[in-house]
Design a protein around this motif. Structure first.
Motif, PDB file in Angstrom:
ATOM      1  N   PRO A  90      49.754  -3.544   2.192  1.00 38.41           N
ATOM      2  CA  PRO A  90      48.554  -4.250   2.162  1.00 38.41           C
ATOM      3  C   PRO A  90      47.604  -3.781   3.383  1.00 38.41           C
ATOM      4  CG  PRO A  90      50.080  -5.958   2.679  1.00 38.41           C
ATOM      5  CD  PRO A  90      51.009  -4.536   2.360  1.00 38.41           C
ATOM      6  N   LYS A  91      46.584  -3.551   3.071  1.00 31.79           N
ATOM      7  CA  LYS A  91      45.491  -3.133   4.186  1.00 31.79           C
ATOM      8  C   LYS A  91      45.508  -4.099   5.305  1.00 31.79           C
ATOM      9  CE  LYS A  91      41.028  -0.883   4.418  1.00 31.79           C
ATOM     10  NZ  LYS A  91      39.740  -0.922   3.811  1.00 31.79           N
ATOM     11  N   LYS A  92      45.449  -3.341   6.370  1.00 27.66           N
ATOM     12  CA  LYS A  92      45.278  -4.437   7.564  1.00 27.66           C
ATOM     13  C   LYS A  92      43.855  -4.482   7.793  1.00 27.66           C
ATOM     14  CE  LYS A  92      49.798  -3.534   9.682  1.00 27.66           C
ATOM     15  NZ  LYS A  92      50.621  -3.157  10.954  1.00 27.66           N
ATOM     16  N   ARG A  93      43.348  -5.556   8.057  1.00 25.90           N
ATOM     17  CA  ARG A  93      41.675  -5.889   8.424  1.00 25.90           C
ATOM     18  C   ARG A  93      41.693  -6.280   9.763  1.00 25.90           C
ATOM     19  NH1 ARG A  93      39.077  -6.401   3.723  1.00 25.90           N
ATOM     20  NH2 ARG A  93      40.415  -7.144   1.867  1.00 25.90           N
ATOM     21  N   GLU A  94      40.365  -5.776  10.279  1.00 27.01           N
ATOM     22  CA  GLU A  94      40.004  -6.128  11.556  1.00 27.01           C
ATOM     23  C   GLU A  94      39.821  -7.941  11.554  1.00 27.01           C
ATOM     24  OE1 GLU A  94      36.196  -5.376  14.411  1.00 27.01           O
ATOM     25  OE2 GLU A  94      36.680  -3.894  12.822  1.00 27.01           O
ATOM     26  N   THR A  95      40.193  -8.323  12.478  1.00 23.16           N
ATOM     27  CA  THR A  95      40.125  -9.764  12.621  1.00 23.16           C
ATOM     28  C   THR A  95      39.415 -10.336  13.905  1.00 23.16           C
ATOM     29  OG1 THR A  95      42.161  -9.914  13.626  1.00 23.16           O
ATOM     30  CG2 THR A  95      42.032 -10.217  11.393  1.00 23.16           C
ATOM     31  N   ILE A  96      38.877 -11.515  13.873  1.00 23.97           N
ATOM     32  CA  ILE A  96      38.255 -12.345  15.151  1.00 23.97           C
ATOM     33  C   ILE A  96      39.278 -13.426  15.192  1.00 23.97           C
ATOM     34  CG2 ILE A  96      36.344 -13.432  15.867  1.00 23.97           C
ATOM     35  CD1 ILE A  96      34.559 -11.998  14.173  1.00 23.97           C
ATOM     36  N   GLY A  97      40.206 -13.294  16.556  1.00 23.55           N
ATOM     37  CA  GLY A  97      41.143 -14.280  16.466  1.00 23.55           C
ATOM     38  C   GLY A  97      42.210 -14.406  15.468  1.00 23.55           C
ATOM     39  N   THR A  98      42.424 -15.320  14.755  1.00 20.70           N
ATOM     40  CA  THR A  98      43.390 -15.345  13.548  1.00 20.70           C
ATOM     41  C   THR A  98      42.626 -15.249  12.049  1.00 20.70           C
ATOM     42  OG1 THR A  98      43.591 -17.758  13.662  1.00 20.70           O
ATOM     43  CG2 THR A  98      45.199 -16.353  14.845  1.00 20.70           C
ATOM     44  N   PHE A  99      41.488 -15.082  12.117  1.00 25.41           N
ATOM     45  CA  PHE A  99      40.830 -15.284  10.794  1.00 25.41           C
ATOM     46  C   PHE A  99      40.260 -13.978  10.367  1.00 25.41           C
ATOM     47  CE2 PHE A  99      40.213 -19.430  12.646  1.00 25.41           C
ATOM     48  CZ  PHE A  99      40.428 -20.442  11.692  1.00 25.41           C
ATOM     49  N   PRO A 100      40.596 -13.486   9.049  1.00 25.92           N
ATOM     50  CA  PRO A 100      39.914 -12.181   8.501  1.00 25.92           C
ATOM     51  C   PRO A 100      38.559 -12.202   8.524  1.00 25.92           C
ATOM     52  CG  PRO A 100      40.468 -13.501   6.751  1.00 25.92           C
ATOM     53  CD  PRO A 100      40.866 -14.300   8.071  1.00 25.92           C
ATOM     54  N   LYS A 101      38.162 -10.761   8.803  1.00 28.21           N
ATOM     55  CA  LYS A 101      36.747 -10.608   8.744  1.00 28.21           C
ATOM     56  C   LYS A 101      36.245  -9.775   7.768  1.00 28.21           C
ATOM     57  CE  LYS A 101      33.491  -7.960  11.461  1.00 28.21           C
ATOM     58  NZ  LYS A 101      33.207  -7.061  12.668  1.00 28.21           N
ATOM     59  N   TYR A 102      35.426 -10.096   6.769  1.00 27.92           N
ATOM     60  CA  TYR A 102      35.140  -9.437   5.740  1.00 27.92           C
ATOM     61  C   TYR A 102      33.648  -8.893   5.893  1.00 27.92           C
ATOM     62  CZ  TYR A 102      39.114 -11.573   3.510  1.00 27.92           C
ATOM     63  OH  TYR A 102      40.449 -12.040   3.224  1.00 27.92           O
ATOM     64  N   ASN A 103      33.348  -7.757   5.413  1.00 24.54           N
ATOM     65  CA  ASN A 103      31.933  -6.777   5.684  1.00 24.54           C
ATOM     66  C   ASN A 103      31.030  -7.894   4.845  1.00 24.54           C
ATOM     67  OD1 ASN A 103      33.118  -5.132   7.374  1.00 24.54           O
ATOM     68  ND2 ASN A 103      33.685  -3.592   5.696  1.00 24.54           N
ATOM     69  N   GLU A 104      31.123  -8.310   3.714  1.00 24.54           N
ATOM     70  CA  GLU A 104      30.151  -8.890   2.953  1.00 24.54           C
ATOM     71  C   GLU A 104      29.651 -10.320   3.315  1.00 24.54           C
ATOM     72  OE1 GLU A 104      34.162  -9.337   0.797  1.00 24.54           O
ATOM     73  OE2 GLU A 104      33.290  -7.757   1.858  1.00 24.54           O
ATOM     74  N   TYR A 105      30.523 -10.988   4.215  1.00 25.17           N
ATOM     75  CA  TYR A 105      30.169 -12.160   4.840  1.00 25.17           C
ATOM     76  C   TYR A 105      29.718 -12.065   6.231  1.00 25.17           C
ATOM     77  CZ  TYR A 105      32.808 -13.939   0.933  1.00 25.17           C
ATOM     78  OH  TYR A 105      33.531 -14.271  -0.275  1.00 25.17           O
ATOM     79  N   GLU A 106      28.544 -12.896   6.511  1.00 23.45           N
ATOM     80  CA  GLU A 106      27.852 -12.821   7.882  1.00 23.45           C
ATOM     81  C   GLU A 106      28.965 -13.706   8.709  1.00 23.45           C
ATOM     82  OE1 GLU A 106      24.771 -16.563   7.134  1.00 23.45           O
ATOM     83  OE2 GLU A 106      24.126 -14.607   6.961  1.00 23.45           O
ATOM     84  N   ILE A 107      28.795 -13.319  10.130  1.00 25.63           N
ATOM     85  CA  ILE A 107      29.828 -13.809  11.108  1.00 25.63           C
ATOM     86  C   ILE A 107      28.910 -14.758  11.859  1.00 25.63           C
ATOM     87  CG2 ILE A 107      31.110 -13.378  13.339  1.00 25.63           C
ATOM     88  CD1 ILE A 107      31.704 -10.580  11.934  1.00 25.63           C
ATOM     89  N   ILE A 108      27.725 -14.417  12.181  1.00 28.03           N
ATOM     90  CA  ILE A 108      26.759 -15.120  12.995  1.00 28.03           C
ATOM     91  C   ILE A 108      25.949 -15.818  11.999  1.00 28.03           C
ATOM     92  CG2 ILE A 108      24.877 -15.285  14.660  1.00 28.03           C
ATOM     93  CD1 ILE A 108      26.635 -12.951  16.165  1.00 28.03           C
ATOM     94  N   PRO A 109      25.462 -17.109  11.725  1.00 29.54           N
ATOM     95  CA  PRO A 109      24.509 -17.619  10.860  1.00 29.54           C
ATOM     96  C   PRO A 109      23.219 -17.132  10.895  1.00 29.54           C
ATOM     97  CG  PRO A 109      25.923 -19.322  11.800  1.00 29.54           C
ATOM     98  CD  PRO A 109      26.179 -18.279  12.472  1.00 29.54           C
ATOM     99  N   GLY A 110      22.743 -16.522   9.827  1.00 28.65           N
ATOM    100  CA  GLY A 110      21.294 -16.209   9.760  1.00 28.65           C
ATOM    101  C   GLY A 110      21.169 -14.636  10.240  1.00 28.65           C
ATOM    102  N   LYS A 111      21.996 -14.149  10.613  1.00 30.15           N
ATOM    103  CA  LYS A 111      21.922 -12.472  10.912  1.00 30.15           C
ATOM    104  C   LYS A 111      22.718 -11.585   9.800  1.00 30.15           C
ATOM    105  CE  LYS A 111      21.258 -13.102  15.177  1.00 30.15           C
ATOM    106  NZ  LYS A 111      19.589 -12.593  15.886  1.00 30.15           N
TER     107      LYS A 111
END
Length: 151
Positions: free
Chosen positions: A124-145
């Motif tokens: 499986p592909k290793k993803r870049e994470t913030i803390g222990t949660f996965p980071k997906y490019n299609e979702y916003e990390i900071i609300p409204g950005k």
């Protein structure tokens, strides 16, 4: 004259139970089969004459010192009495191939086609994470950005 119903003789029942307890019992089980981990499965059949209504089932692990033994689902169901017949070799091979196919398909869905381990399995592909949660490019990390922008 009404006939008397037969009565139970308590002394006779106790004596018969004592005699039955002196009879030799089976302590070693009959070999039933083996799984692909190397665990061997045994069964001591039921003996209603001594009050044993269910068969005793157990397994001997491949590595006796390891406490994290793996059991196949089919053999575990047989051990716990959820199925009467032990699994066949064909059933085990078929379910193992289905399990491996699902693992390959899940790894391919993750998007890694080039990385393989030493057995040829797709990793499986290793993803870049913030803390222990996965980071997906299609979702916003900071609300409204905008999720496309790099921060």
């Amino acid at each position: 004259m009404v006939p008397k119903p037969p009565q139970r003789d308590l002394i006779k029942i106790i004596f018969n139970n004592f005699i039955n307890s002196l009879r030799p019992r089976q302590f070693k089980g009959n070999y039933i089969g083996e799984d692909y981990f190397g665990n061997k499965y045994y069964e001591i059949p039921a003996n209603p004459s001594i009050g044993k209504r269910k068969a005793s089932r157990y397994f001997v692990p491949n590595r006796k010192e390891a406490f994290d033994q793996e059991l196949t689902a089919e053999w575990e169901a047989w051990l716990r009495g959820r199925r009467d017949e032990p699994p066949t070799r064909e059933e085990l091979v078929r379910n193992l191939s289905i399990m491996e196919m699902k693992q390959r398909n899940a790894a391919e869905l993750e998007g890694s086609y080039g990385e393989k381990d030493d057995k040829g399995q797709v990793l499986p592909k290793k993803r870049e994470t913030i803390g222990t949660f996965p980071k997906y490019n299609e979702y916003e990390i900071i609300p409204g950005k905008d999720p496309e922008k790099k921060y």
